[in-house]
Structure formats: C-alpha cells, structure tokens
Design an enzyme around this catalytic site. Structure first.
Site, short mmCIF file in Angstrom:
data_model
loop_
_atom_site.label_atom_id
_atom_site.label_comp_id
_atom_site.label_asym_id
_atom_site.label_seq_id
_atom_site.Cartn_x
_atom_site.Cartn_y
_atom_site.Cartn_z
N ARG A 114 36.88 -1.54 -4.75
CA ARG A 114 37.21 -1.59 -6.19
C ARG A 114 38.34 -2.59 -6.42
NH1 ARG A 114 39.03 3.80 -7.41
NH2 ARG A 114 39.14 4.10 -5.17
N LYS A 135 36.91 7.30 13.95
CA LYS A 135 36.40 8.16 15.04
C LYS A 135 34.92 8.42 14.93
CE LYS A 135 38.56 10.34 11.66
NZ LYS A 135 39.80 11.02 11.34
N GLU A 150 43.99 3.97 18.50
CA GLU A 150 44.89 5.12 18.63
C GLU A 150 44.81 6.06 17.42
OE1 GLU A 150 47.17 6.14 21.30
OE2 GLU A 150 46.66 7.78 19.97
N ILE A 164 49.89 10.77 16.68
CA ILE A 164 50.25 11.17 18.05
C ILE A 164 49.70 10.16 19.06
CG2 ILE A 164 50.12 12.99 19.79
CD1 ILE A 164 49.38 14.95 17.56
N GLY A 217 45.70 13.74 1.21
CA GLY A 217 45.16 12.58 1.95
C GLY A 217 44.78 12.92 3.38
N GLU A 238 38.68 13.91 5.17
CA GLU A 238 37.80 12.73 5.18
C GLU A 238 37.22 12.52 3.78
OE1 GLU A 238 37.30 10.71 8.04
OE2 GLU A 238 39.04 11.94 8.44
N ASP A 244 34.41 15.97 12.40
CA ASP A 244 35.55 15.10 12.70
C ASP A 244 36.17 15.49 14.05
OD1 ASP A 244 37.72 13.14 11.54
OD2 ASP A 244 38.82 14.87 12.30
N LYS A 291 36.33 13.39 17.70
CA LYS A 291 37.56 13.19 18.48
C LYS A 291 37.39 13.76 19.89
CE LYS A 291 40.40 13.23 14.31
NZ LYS A 291 41.01 14.10 13.31
#
Ligand SMILES: NC(=O)C1=CN([C@@H]2O[C@H](COP(=O)(O)OP(=O)(O)OC[C@H]3O[C@@H](n4cnc5c(N)ncnc54)[C@H](O)[C@@H]3O)[C@@H](O)[C@H]2O)C=CC1
Ligand SMILES: N[C@@H](CC=O)C(=O)O
Ligand code: NA
Length: 430
Positions: free
Chosen positions: A49, A107, A131, A138, A189, A192, A203, A207
């Site tokens: 956008r 991911k 990462e 982390i 935030g 997903e 998710d 991972k």
C-alpha cells in the site's frame, strides 16, 4: 578502515517488523556503519500500500514492484519481511540470482522450502540468515548454527510462539477470555497476519521444524511436525492444571532418539509444573532449553514476538551478512548432512493427564483402571469428584507411548460407564 561506498539494502515488506527495521536502520546508521565497516543505505522499500504514510522513510524509496527491486543488481542485501510462501520464495531466489544476500524472518517459508533456499544461496555464493524466524529477538538460530556446531544437540524444548503464550498466560492469571486475549495479542503486533497460524500451532510447528533441522543436522519440514494448537484448551483444563500445581503452555519439543537413528518434532499444549522455569514465561516471551552432550542444558529466554524485538534479530543478521560481504566470504550454509527419519507421534513417550466424565457408581474406577492396565499404561494418580450421579475422574499416567495412550482412550470411550473424555493433555517438564 571504513569503506565510504555504502552497502545497499532492499526492504521487502514494511509492516510490523519492516517498519521497525527501517526505523532502526535510520536512527542507528552511524553505529551500524562503524560495526560493519561501511555505511548501509536503505535503497528501496517494497510495499503493498504505497499511499500509507511511513514516518522516517523517504517516499522516493517506496515501490510496489518488489520484483524490479530485487533485480536491480546494485542491491547487496535483501531483507524479506513480507511473510508467507509466495511471492516471498520467488523474490528471495531472484535476489540470489541477482547477487544479493538475504535476511528473512519468514519461518513459514523456511520450514516449507528451506533446503531449496539454502541451495539457491549456495549456488550463487550468497548468505541466507534468519535469526528472526525463530523466537523473535532471542539469539537461537545463530547459536545453534555456529556456537554449538562443535557439540551434539539431543533435545530442544520450549515456548516458541508469543501469541499463544500471551493468550494462555492471560487466561491463567487474569481469567481473560480466549478471544479477548487474542485480540490484544494481535493489536500488540505479536500475531501472524492470519492468527490461525498461531493458535492452531502452525507457526510453532514451523519454528520446531527449523530448530530440529539445525540442531540435528538433518532435514525436517513443517509437515513432519506433529501439531496441535491451543483452540481446544479450556478454562477447565487450566483450572485442572492449577489443582495439580501446573500451568498450561504450548510447547515445541524436538528430540533425537536414544539410539540416535531418528528424531521427533512436536508442538502441542502441555501441563508443566509451576516450579519449572518455563511456567514463569509470561506474556509474549519465549524460552527454549537446548540440551547438548558436552554443554549440558542451556536456556535461551527473551521477547519472542513484536516489531522492535524481531527487528533486533533482523538487524543482527544484517550486520553479519554485510561483514561477510566486505570480507568476500559467506557465513554457514545448510548443515543437513545426516538424513534422520522423523518418527511418528505414536512413538513419543511422555506422561498424560486425562479427564473423564463417568457414572458415579461402584466398580467404575476398577473398570477404568483395567483398561489402562490392558493397554500397558501405568497410572500415577487418580482424582475423583462426584456430582449428581455423575463423576469426574482425572487420571495422570506414568510415561507411556502416544500410541498406547491413544489405544487406551479409544477403549475408554467404548465403556458404557464413561460418558465422555473431557480432555487429554500431555504432562512435560517433570
Ligand atoms: N510480528 C512478529 O512478532 C514477528 C513476525 N515475524 C515474521 O516477519 C514477517 C513479517 O511479519 P509482520 O511484519 O508481523 O507482518 P505484517 O503483516 O505486519 O507485514 C507484512 C507486510 O508485507 C506487505 N506485503 C504483502 N505482500 C507484499 C508484496 N508483494 N510486496 C511488498 N509488500 C508486501 C503487507 O502489506 C504488510 O505490510 C513474517 O514472515 C512473520 O512471520 C517473525 C518474528 C516475529
Ligand atoms: N506470531 C509469532 C510472531 C513471532 O514469531 C508469535 O506470536 O510468536
Ligand atoms: Na531468534
């Protein structure tokens, strides 16, 4: 000595994570340049956008043509923070073909097609760093890929999804409802773009696949990971866990079999004792235990989601990739030199908490206990609570295989005196 010609960065996606990456690149430009040995310049930002006001970003850099941006040829590093499989996959491979290295937080894509992406990076002599894809801020991917590369990792266990941890924590500590807690996680935030990925465990499974692959030097894809989300965890499960001195967490558990010939990877809600360090992981924080032969047990803890923590991981990768570029080197590629099969969930051995609704009459307990004995599942504790001719029976088992437990539950459902199986939850961390 500082190189004066800047390294050029293309940013794909400027949402929760991308906007923070752009902000930190601008506000910390001098420090980043000093650490890298050359200035880094944001050379283009691909968005969906273009009319949206993006504070701190030169409007001249904004484009809706991500493909043209990655094909420019003068781009040194592409940062992909769009998410999802396509167009991200094609954009990343196109970036390699046109000479850029890639930093990604994706991911879902890495767990689906990581091997092909690594192969493309290697073919073109470029870096692929990610990462941010596991456990947000982390440092976990790089410690596994680099710091622990000389050790043998046997187990990775932890909380790797911030949104679900946030929801379970709110339900447990403040009695918040599921939907209310999910809305809050989305507004902050953490979730997903489609929060189903979080609450249904996709998710965390992505991972887990990435972690298992790196930790055991083998290939594990998201489809290999046993997955259960938190949508069926009830307030009653959480209350029952409390009565046992436990709490409920969504865990990702990757294990090498004792004989070293196979691995397992699973994501599911589990009860863990309140005394276990994972029980005190609150809100959207993540924590992961890594057990390695020589190192012993390591614990990684910190913010697992959110724009700014995730941008921290992205920028760490950016610095590493830029340093490699200046040294005309590349960092570690894929290290999947073993081909260990991923065993089915039925082979996993753990403890179980089973809550049954039964008729409150003589002999029921004996009938139930007989089924457990016949299937070879040993009972640790039983708690019975009567209510108007019906009773609730809570059984906690010793360690048993998932296959034996499933057979037990199937047989229990066939008993006339068992009205229903209210919940089955694994018990971990004891
Ligand atoms: N939000 C978080 O806490 C974390 C997110 N991640 C990952 O980071 C990535 C980005 O996540 P968020 O920033 O949270 O998502 P987001 O949905 O806020 O941002 C993605 C942005 O990409 C834009 N976009 C979609 N298609 C595009 C295209 N073809 N060209 C250019 N832009 C396009 C969207 O308009 C949106 O603004 C995902 O892979 C996510 O899994 C990883 C760790 C934590
Ligand atoms: N939606 C994810 C974001 C980080 O990976 C989560 O909640 O953990
Ligand atoms: Na991380």
């Amino acid at each position: 000595m500082m190189r004066t010609r800047p390294l050029k960065v293309a940013l794909l996606g400027c949402g929760v994570v991308g906007s923070e990456v752009a902000r930190i690149m601008t506000t910390h430009a001098d420090d980043l340049a000093a650490r890298i040995g050359a200035p880094v310049e944001l050379a283009g930002v691909a968005v969906r956008r273009p009319s949206k006001v993006r504070e701190g970003i030169d409007p001249a850099l904004i484009t809706t043509d991500a493909t043209a941006l990655v094909k420019r040829g003068d781009i040194d590093v592409v940062i992909e923070v769009i998410g999802g499989i396509e167009p991200s996959r094609t954009l990343i491979t196109t970036a390699f073909e046109h000479g850029a290295s890639v930093v990604s937080a994706n991911k879902a894509l890495l767990a689906e097609d990581g091997a092909a992406l690594h192969a493309a990076a290697e073919q073109h002599g470029r870096d692929l760093y990610y990462e941010a894809a596991v456990a947000g801020a982390i440092p976990l991917v790089r410690p596994l890929r680099e710091s622990l590369a000389g050790d043998k990792v046997n187990r990775v266990l932890g909380i790797v999804n911030g949104t679900t941890n946030f929801i379970l924590d709110k339900m447990d500590t403040s009695g918040a409802g599921y939907s209310e807690a999910l809305d809050e996680a989305t507004a902050l935030g953490f979730a997903e773009a489609d929060p189903t990925a979080d609450v249904e465990g996709f998710d965390a499974a992505a991972k887990a696949a990435i972690l298992a692959g790196i930790a055991f030097h083998t290939r594990v894809r998201i489809g290999d990971v046993h997955r259960e989300g938190i949508t069926e965890v009830t307030a009653a499960d959480i209350a029952s866990a409390r009565r046992m001195g436990c709490t409920v967490k969504l865990l990702a558990i990757c294990e090498r079999a004792a004989d070293g010939q196979s691995v397992t990877a699973r994501v599911h809600p589990a009860m863990i004792p309140l005394s276990h360090p994972l029980a005190s992981v609150r809100e959207a924080y993540n924590a992961v235990f890594v057990e390695a032969e020589a190192a012993g047990q390591l614990m990684f803890y910190g913010p697992g989601a959110g724009g700014s923590p995730t941008a921290s991981a992205v920028l760490g990768d950016l610095v590493a990739v830029c340093r490699n570029k200046l040294n005309e080197a590349t960092g570690p590629g894929e290290s999947a030199y073993t081909r260990l099969p991923v065993s089915p969930m039925g082979d996993v051995v753990t403890r179980y908490h089973i809550s049954l609704d039964v008729a409150d009459k003589p002999g029921v307990l004996a009938q139930v206990a007989t089924v457990f004995a016949e299937k070879g599942v040993s009972i640790d504790t039983v708690r019975q609570q009567g209510k108007d001719g019906e009773a609730s029976l809570v059984v906690v088992t010793h360690r048993a295989s998932d296959a034996a437990l499933s057979a037990t539950v199937e047989a229990l459902r066939k008993l006339d005196t068992v009205r229903g199986v209210a919940s089955i939850m694994r018990v971990e961390g004891e």
